[in-house]
Design a protein around this motif. Structure first.
Motif, mmCIF file in Angstrom:
data_model
loop_
_atom_site.group_PDB
_atom_site.id
_atom_site.type_symbol
_atom_site.label_atom_id
_atom_site.label_comp_id
_atom_site.label_asym_id
_atom_site.label_seq_id
_atom_site.Cartn_x
_atom_site.Cartn_y
_atom_site.Cartn_z
ATOM 1 N N LEU A 22 3.471 5.418 11.447
ATOM 2 C CA LEU A 22 3.793 3.862 11.112
ATOM 3 C C LEU A 22 3.782 3.676 9.816
ATOM 4 C CD1 LEU A 22 2.189 2.318 14.208
ATOM 5 C CD2 LEU A 22 4.264 2.807 13.945
ATOM 6 N N LYS A 23 4.624 4.154 8.824
ATOM 7 C CA LYS A 23 4.647 4.207 7.388
ATOM 8 C C LYS A 23 5.425 3.211 6.713
ATOM 9 C CE LYS A 23 3.496 9.122 7.420
ATOM 10 N NZ LYS A 23 2.066 8.891 6.784
ATOM 11 N N SER A 24 5.602 2.009 7.349
ATOM 12 C CA SER A 24 6.198 0.895 6.472
ATOM 13 C C SER A 24 5.432 0.562 5.439
ATOM 14 C CB SER A 24 6.412 -0.220 7.310
ATOM 15 O OG SER A 24 5.487 -0.753 7.823
ATOM 16 N N THR A 25 5.988 0.065 4.227
ATOM 17 C CA THR A 25 5.442 -0.450 3.098
ATOM 18 C C THR A 25 6.066 -1.794 2.451
ATOM 19 O OG1 THR A 25 4.584 1.704 2.584
ATOM 20 C CG2 THR A 25 4.547 -0.113 0.648
ATOM 21 N N ARG A 26 5.370 -2.941 2.330
ATOM 22 C CA ARG A 26 6.017 -4.145 2.139
ATOM 23 C C ARG A 26 5.152 -4.764 0.890
ATOM 24 N NH1 ARG A 26 6.576 -6.679 6.411
ATOM 25 N NH2 ARG A 26 5.038 -8.098 6.194
ATOM 26 N N ILE A 27 5.368 -4.713 -0.398
ATOM 27 C CA ILE A 27 4.618 -5.257 -1.517
ATOM 28 C C ILE A 27 5.146 -6.765 -1.954
ATOM 29 C CG2 ILE A 27 3.706 -4.736 -3.537
ATOM 30 C CD1 ILE A 27 3.826 -1.820 -2.990
ATOM 31 N N ASP A 28 4.705 -7.627 -2.016
ATOM 32 C CA ASP A 28 5.156 -8.943 -2.482
ATOM 33 C C ASP A 28 4.131 -9.073 -3.783
ATOM 34 O OD1 ASP A 28 5.538 -11.633 -3.254
ATOM 35 O OD2 ASP A 28 5.696 -12.439 -1.056
ATOM 36 N N ALA A 29 4.845 -8.685 -5.038
ATOM 37 C CA ALA A 29 4.273 -8.994 -6.417
ATOM 38 C C ALA A 29 3.876 -10.415 -6.640
ATOM 39 C CB ALA A 29 5.217 -8.435 -7.484
ATOM 40 N N ALA A 30 4.846 -11.501 -5.979
ATOM 41 C CA ALA A 30 4.325 -12.845 -6.350
ATOM 42 C C ALA A 30 3.241 -13.079 -5.787
ATOM 43 C CB ALA A 30 5.639 -13.762 -6.063
ATOM 44 N N THR A 31 2.808 -12.840 -4.496
ATOM 45 C CA THR A 31 1.600 -13.026 -3.947
ATOM 46 C C THR A 31 0.488 -12.305 -4.107
ATOM 47 O OG1 THR A 31 2.430 -12.352 -1.895
ATOM 48 C CG2 THR A 31 2.835 -14.567 -2.207
ATOM 49 N N ARG A 32 0.924 -10.868 -4.635
ATOM 50 C CA ARG A 32 -0.133 -9.887 -4.777
ATOM 51 C C ARG A 32 -0.491 -9.581 -3.531
ATOM 52 N NH1 ARG A 32 -3.506 -11.239 -10.514
ATOM 53 N NH2 ARG A 32 -1.478 -11.091 -11.690
ATOM 54 N N THR A 33 0.116 -9.332 -2.368
ATOM 55 C CA THR A 33 -0.245 -8.708 -1.173
ATOM 56 C C THR A 33 0.550 -7.811 -0.849
ATOM 57 O OG1 THR A 33 1.107 -10.403 0.086
ATOM 58 C CG2 THR A 33 -1.022 -11.108 -0.355
ATOM 59 N N ALA A 34 0.222 -6.658 -0.045
ATOM 60 C CA ALA A 34 0.853 -5.629 0.556
ATOM 61 C C ALA A 34 0.598 -5.411 2.107
ATOM 62 C CB ALA A 34 0.470 -4.576 -0.290
ATOM 63 N N THR A 35 1.945 -5.335 2.756
ATOM 64 C CA THR A 35 1.424 -5.211 4.373
ATOM 65 C C THR A 35 2.001 -3.609 4.472
ATOM 66 O OG1 THR A 35 1.784 -7.523 4.628
ATOM 67 C CG2 THR A 35 2.110 -5.870 6.647
ATOM 68 N N GLY A 81 0.920 2.165 -6.834
ATOM 69 C CA GLY A 81 0.856 2.298 -8.149
ATOM 70 C C GLY A 81 2.338 2.350 -8.994
ATOM 71 N N GLU A 82 3.463 2.355 -8.019
ATOM 72 C CA GLU A 82 4.747 2.292 -8.561
ATOM 73 C C GLU A 82 5.008 1.076 -9.111
ATOM 74 O OE1 GLU A 82 7.133 3.665 -5.473
ATOM 75 O OE2 GLU A 82 6.915 5.793 -6.026
ATOM 76 N N GLN A 83 4.427 -0.114 -8.641
ATOM 77 C CA GLN A 83 4.260 -1.542 -9.091
ATOM 78 C C GLN A 83 3.181 -2.002 -9.807
ATOM 79 O OE1 GLN A 83 5.937 -4.259 -6.396
ATOM 80 N NE2 GLN A 83 7.047 -2.681 -4.901
ATOM 81 N N ASP A 84 2.239 -0.980 -10.112
ATOM 82 C CA ASP A 84 1.087 -0.965 -10.926
ATOM 83 C C ASP A 84 0.222 -2.228 -10.227
ATOM 84 O OD1 ASP A 84 1.796 0.263 -13.046
ATOM 85 O OD2 ASP A 84 3.025 -1.271 -14.024
ATOM 86 N N PHE A 85 -0.036 -1.886 -8.809
ATOM 87 C CA PHE A 85 -1.056 -2.669 -8.117
ATOM 88 C C PHE A 85 -2.143 -1.507 -7.597
ATOM 89 C CE2 PHE A 85 2.308 -5.749 -7.575
ATOM 90 C CZ PHE A 85 1.519 -6.850 -8.146
ATOM 91 N N ALA A 86 -3.399 -1.922 -7.134
ATOM 92 C CA ALA A 86 -4.280 -1.096 -6.558
ATOM 93 C C ALA A 86 -5.138 -1.807 -5.508
ATOM 94 C CB ALA A 86 -4.889 -0.371 -7.595
#
Length: 499
Positions: free
Chosen positions: A131-144, A159-164
């Protein structure tokens, strides 16, 4: 070590094409003792009969040996069936099937359960690693993300979007397992525990007499379960299929490594580290790793430069004559750069976890030096991670079950031995390594307190409070609410409170 050796398993699996092997609990000729439709169900007893879905591996399948082995090859189990879920419904079906057929079950993600508790003989392993889905919301700074992501996959994607978010240091460990037990690493003092960034999850729980269902957990829905998942969620309440994190911008880190040859500088290095690193700039995360022949210091400075990293660590680096290297770059690339390929690691491991709220006195450092000088292998080590005044001292909104926020540092002796791909290669060392860990951990008992559930201490008295402190009674109440029949159980699982 176990009833059947790894060599027995590999030989038997290679031979099943002839239909001549009988596995424990499996009918000869390749027919599982329990059929897909499940003989335990009859009309009127509960949910309709469940059928297993997803990628299913059974003992007669060519990939069974690999599918059933974990990262720590000291532990070998022989499950009746392994279900690699491809979507949440596969998990619902597998849990329902297990309940209807009264089959023992275990939950698995990254295969790093250090006592082999994510596997089981003659039962079902529900594996969420695909189960390897990735959804990053830069506006809300959340990742599911799907529960199958490894820590390396998560760090790379963010890291590709400069988050951690905080993760442990070993990339092959499952992100979900690390987070649900607390989760700490180089970014702990900067961002808090991994579980502190967890703001939601999808989890499959037992439902009714013999069913299962998926529920959403966050601060508005099942808030008590979110609290429990933050530090006690590994296989206790249900099967997490996705996790939602609050992520933090992180563009650059400075990564420092220092190496001292031999152990002559151990007293100075360790004492200076424990009295400075836990109180340094919270952007700085450090770890010491002590081997038979060398001392290693690792440091990550978030949003910092090489000069600042060297300056913050100068009290330690000024001791002796260490070899020091520093690199700067994105966190994703840096993290990937210090990974060690699994095939280069020992096959077998044994650890003992502990926290400390006071600096180690001189005699405790003497204990570390004496045991490390007599370690069963060069891969064996004493590992320690600075906590102190960092962000992990603050509870996240909604709180968490993780109790060790006042620790000065975490530490663990670890023994590694044996060669991967060579079954039983380390058997002669196994009793030596196990005795070394037991004696080492016992010698340190006067100086430590508590334990870390992600690095379980088998045989420990009062493990319940060692892992969760005063939170244990509340965890039992939540267990009784979401898993009253104790469907999710293993050697050190949380039992439901009596009603």
């Amino acid at each position: 070590m176990h009833d059947l050796s790894r060599r027995d398993l590999l030989r038997a699996t290679a031979a099943v094409g002839a239909g001549a092997v009988v596995f424990p609990g499996i009918v000869a000729g390749g027919t599982p003792a329990v059929a897909d439709d499940g003989p335990g169900w009859s009309p009127g007893t509960g949910s309709p009969p469940a059928t297993l879905t997803g990628r299913i591996v059974r003992p007669r399948d060519p990939g069974y040996a690999n599918a059933s082995l974990g990262w720590d090859e000291l532990f070998v189990r022989y499950p009746l069936v392994i279900v690699f879920a491809q979507e949440t419904q596969d998990v619902v079906n597998a849990l329902t099937w297990a309940r209807q057929n009264n089959v023992a079950l275990r939950v698995r993600s990254g295969r790093h359960s250090l006592e082999g508790w994510s596997n089981v003989d003659n039962g079902i392993v529900i594996d969420v690693s695909e189960l390897k889905s990735t959804r990053i919301d830069a506006a809300t700074r959340t990742a599911t993300v799907g529960a199958g992501l490894s820590q390396l996959e998560a760090v790379t994607a963010l890291g590709e979007q400069d988050f951690a978010v905080t993760t442990g240091t070993e990339g092959t460990v499952g992100l979900s397992g690390a987070t649900l037990g607390g989760g700490f690493g180089f970014l702990t003092r900067y961002l808090g525990m991994a579980c502190d960034s967890l703001i939601g999850a999808e989890i499959v729980v037992a439902s009714g007499a013999d069913g299962a269902k998926a529920i959403e957990v966050d601060l508005k829905n099942h808030r008590d379960l979110l609290w429990a998942l933050r530090g006690a969620g590994n296989g206790n309440f249900g099967i997490v299929t996705s996790l939602t994190y609050r992520v933090t911008p992180l563009r650059q880190v400075a990564y420092l490594q220092a190496t001292w040859q031999g152990l002559d500088d151990l007293h100075g290095v360790f004492d200076t580290w424990q009295r400075s690193a836990p109180f340094a700039d919270n952007r700085l995360g450090t770890q010491l790793e002590i081997h038979k022949s060398q001392i290693l210091l690792f440091g990550v400075l978030a949003d910092g430069s090489e000069a600042t990293a060297r300056e913050l660590l100068e009290p330690i680096l000024s001791i002796g004559n260490p070899e020091v290297t520093v690199q700067t770059g994105g966190w994703g690339d840096t993290y990937a750069g210090f990974q060690i390929p699994t095939e280069d690691e020992p096959a077998n491991w044994k650890f003992f976890s502990q926290f400390s709220t006071e600096p180690f006195p001189e005699e405790a450092i003497d204990v570390i030096r004496a045991f490390m000088a007599d370690a069963p292998s060069e891969d064996s080590n004493f590992f320690t991670q600075a906590f102190g005044t960092g962000a992990q001292t603050r509870e996240p909104r909604g709180g968490s079950a993780f109790p060790h926020r006042d620790a000065l540092f975490y530490s663990e002796p670890g023994a590694g031995w044996g060669t991967r791909g060579e079954p039983d290669s380390g058997d002669a060392v196994t009793p030596i390594a196990q005795a070394w860990i037991a004696e080492f951990s016992q010698a340190l008992r006067p100086y430590v307190d508590g334990a870390y559930v992600n690095v379980p201490n088998i045989g420990m008295a009062e493990w319940e409070t060692a892992y969760w402190g005063r939170n244990f009674d509340r965890l039992r109440e939540i267990k009784a609410k979401y898993d009253p029949h104790n469907v999710f159980q293993y050697e050190q699982s949380i039992p439901p409170a009596s009603r």
